[in-house]
Each structure stands twice: as C-alpha cells, then as structure tokens.
Scaffold this motif. Structure first.
Motif, PDB file in Angstrom:
ATOM      1  N   GLU A  49     -12.512   1.051 -13.494  1.00 43.59           N
ATOM      2  CA  GLU A  49     -13.294  -0.008 -13.770  1.00 43.59           C
ATOM      3  C   GLU A  49     -13.415  -0.617 -12.119  1.00 43.59           C
ATOM      4  OE1 GLU A  49     -15.113  -0.906 -15.939  1.00 43.59           O
ATOM      5  OE2 GLU A  49     -14.154   0.402 -17.837  1.00 43.59           O
ATOM      6  N   ASP A  50     -14.263  -1.344 -11.816  1.00 44.12           N
ATOM      7  CA  ASP A  50     -14.556  -1.684 -10.432  1.00 44.12           C
ATOM      8  C   ASP A  50     -13.222  -2.772  -9.924  1.00 44.12           C
ATOM      9  OD1 ASP A  50     -16.913  -0.382 -10.617  1.00 44.12           O
ATOM     10  OD2 ASP A  50     -18.355  -2.448 -10.421  1.00 44.12           O
ATOM     11  N   TYR A  51     -12.859  -3.608 -10.900  1.00 39.61           N
ATOM     12  CA  TYR A  51     -11.818  -4.310 -10.644  1.00 39.61           C
ATOM     13  C   TYR A  51     -10.423  -3.768 -10.013  1.00 39.61           C
ATOM     14  CZ  TYR A  51     -10.198  -3.941 -15.514  1.00 39.61           C
ATOM     15  OH  TYR A  51      -9.655  -3.404 -16.738  1.00 39.61           O
ATOM     16  N   HIS A  52     -10.312  -2.368 -10.599  1.00 43.83           N
ATOM     17  CA  HIS A  52      -9.071  -1.818 -10.301  1.00 43.83           C
ATOM     18  C   HIS A  52      -8.934  -1.585  -8.817  1.00 43.83           C
ATOM     19  CE1 HIS A  52      -9.134   0.373 -14.486  1.00 43.83           C
ATOM     20  NE2 HIS A  52      -8.231  -0.652 -14.617  1.00 43.83           N
ATOM     21  N   SER A  88      -8.920  -3.476  -6.462  1.00 41.07           N
ATOM     22  CA  SER A  88      -7.981  -4.505  -5.674  1.00 41.07           C
ATOM     23  C   SER A  88      -6.564  -4.241  -6.089  1.00 41.07           C
ATOM     24  CB  SER A  88      -8.549  -5.961  -5.944  1.00 41.07           C
ATOM     25  OG  SER A  88      -8.682  -6.203  -7.279  1.00 41.07           O
TER      26      SER A  88
END
Length: 336
Positions: free
Chosen positions: A155-158, A160
């Motif tokens: 996922e995109d939030y991974h 960070s």
C-alpha cells in the motif's frame, strides 16, 4: 566447450549469454598471507537465457549457484569468462558504461531484511536506484516508487515505514519493488523465497510470475528447492561443485533426468500423496571440498554408476535429447 549448452530452439533471442565463467577465491594463510590454493566456486560454466524466460539454477548449498549470479552482475569480480547482456560484455565495461548497463540488470537478494537499510523508510530505499541513475524529478520518483509498491501488493502508506515494521514476506516484496523500479530487462532472483513460510512463498512466486508477464522480464532463479523451481522455471540448470551437470526444459528434467546427481535431488522431493511411493536415491559420502575437487568427473566419488573413466576424464555437456544437456559419460543408459 565448443557449444554453448543453453541455446533453446525457439525464435526468441538470447538476452543473456554466459561463456566459460570462472570464479576462484584465493586461500591465504600465515603472517604474510601467502596464497596456498583456490576455492573453485565456479569452474567453466556456460549457458544462455532467452528474452522472457526463467532459467532455474539449482544445487546443494555451496555448489556455486549464488556465486554465478553475483559474478554475472560484477558484485564480485570474475576470474575469467564473459557475460553478455544484450550483446554487451559486462566484464569489459567500466564507469558510466557499467552504470548504464546495471539499469537493465537487477538482483533480489535472499535475505530481505539485511538487504534493506534499517535507517531509511522503505520508500526511500526503493527510490535509491532512481537517484543513483538521476531518473526523474523528486515527484516523478515518488510516483514510480508508489507504482512499484502497488505492483508487488503493498500500500502507499507503507512507503513511510521502516524495514523492521514489516513481515518477512512484505520485506521481500519491498526488495522486488526496489529491483523493478528501474524497469530492468533482467533480474537475478537469489533464493527469493527460501526464508519465507510456505504460504507466503506461493504468494511471492505468483507475484514474480505476474510481473514477468506484465513487464516482459527475464529471470535467473537461483534456488535449492526443486519443488519451487518446478513451479516457476522454463528451463533448469543443475550445478554440482562449481560445474553444470545437467540442463534441460523443466518438464524434460523433472520427468526424465539423465544425470545421477539430478536423479538423487529429485528423489528427495516430498510427494503430497501418502499412497504414492518414490524410490530414494541415497548418495554415499560427503560433498568434496571445492579447494581440492576430485579429478575427472567431480561427482564420481558419490556416483552409483561411476566407472574408471569417470575418475580421469572430465565429461563435457552433451545434448542427448533436444535441448537436454548432461555432463556424464554413461547417461545413455537412462534414455527411455
């Protein structure tokens, strides 16, 4: 070798051509580090890989298969031989020429945790290659990173998060995304699922196969698990003590192996049906030292069909079936 045994009789072009690859590691001892011998990790290995193909490279631990992969990309320098990627000899390139070629050839390492910088968020680790090759603006790099992460099921939030916040399977997906963000043509997969649980192995293998079709990738899949190789490889090359002993299309090798060593490896694969029995081939003795390999055929001290010729003459890879090569003096007896 006069013939390169990796040639596949198809219309596909050869993307990778390995010719007589040799890698010896010097053995030194004493106060003055005097050389006393060599570890013959890879000794005269030749093969080709077609565009869009997966070649499985298998063998016991210490046979030299990982050294082949690392030497092909000059992560370690070769002793001799050549590796052509798109008809360019990677061993003859230096500086910017070598750097440009490495955009087209990437590697996924066995241990996903140690191959990631624990101090960097994984999004930055994936973007490192883009920065090194000066590809795109910061915004464009971020977009490419997110696309690569999506391609491997993250996922995109991974982006960070840090490596220690992920499971082993997720970390290996990060390693795959890092290799693919540069849009390479060729990827070396160095035992990419050996450290993962069986259920996660299947997920990662399916991702690799889907990405190969989607991105037109070519793989060298290094492994010791033949069941995994049977699932993903188009052709299989078997190594023993630094040398290739057999190379064939997947179905030909698994259904009719012609080298006694390959037969022993295949006999050890578990069968999920308890009613089906397989005759085990038990090899005698231990694997010899690569510092002092046996004369003649390196497998002859453990081979059930060895004869006197095997201890004196090195067998060449011979084509006994179409595109099925074997390095054994007496393999004809196994032909159906």
């Amino acid at each position: 070798m006069t013939d390169n045994p990796g040639n596949n009789k198809t219309d596909q072009a050869d993307l990778i051509e390995v010719k007589n690859l040799v890698k010896y590691f010097p053995v030194k001892t004493g106060l003055f580090r005097r050389k006393v011998g060599d570890i013959q990790a890879v000794d005269d290995v030749s093969f080709t890989i077609k565009e869009g193909e997966t070649l499985g490279l298998v063998g016991e631990s210490g046979c030299g298969k990982t050294t082949v992969g690392h030497t092909m990309l000059r992560l370690i320098e070769p002793t001799s031989g050549s590796v052509l990627i798109n008809n360019q000899d990677i061993f003859s390139l230096e500086g910017n020429d070598l750097k440009r070629l490495r955009r087209d050839a990437q590697i996924v390492f066995q241990d996903p945790f140690s191959s990631l910088d624990p101090r960097l968020p994984v999004g930055e680790s994936i973007a490192e290659g883009l920065k090194v090759h000066n590809i795109g603006s910061p915004g464009e790099r971020q977009k490419r990173v997110l696309v690569a992460m999506t391609d491997v099921g993250l996922e995109d939030y991974h982006a960070s998060r840090y490596p220690h916040e992920f499971s082993g399977g997720q970390r290996q997906r990060i390693g795959i995304a890092r290799a693919l963000v540069l849009n390479p043509q060729f990827v070396i997969l160095d035992e990419p699922v050996s450290a993962l649980d069986v259920s996660i192995q299947a997920e990662v293998l399916n991702i690799l196969q889907d990405l190969q079709k989607y991105l037109s990738l070519t793989y060298l899949f290094v492994a010791h698990n033949l069941a995994v190789v049977e699932h993903i490889a188009d052709r299989v090359a078997v190594m023993y003590l630094g040398k290739l002993v057999e190379m064939a299309p997947r179905h030909g090798l698994f259904n009719g192996p012609l080298h006694p060593y390959t037969q022993a490896l295949l006999s050890a694969i578990p069968i999920p049906n308890p009613k089906v029995k397989r005759e085990r081939v038990i090899l005698k003795g231990d694997v010899p030292s690569p510092q002092n390999p046996p004369s003649g055929c390196r497998f002859h001290p453990r081979c059930p069909i060895a004869q006197e010729l095997c201890s004196t003459d090195v067998p060449e890879l011979r084509e006994l079936r179409p595109d099925h090569f074997v390095a054994c003096h007496f393999s004809e007896q196994f032909l159906a």
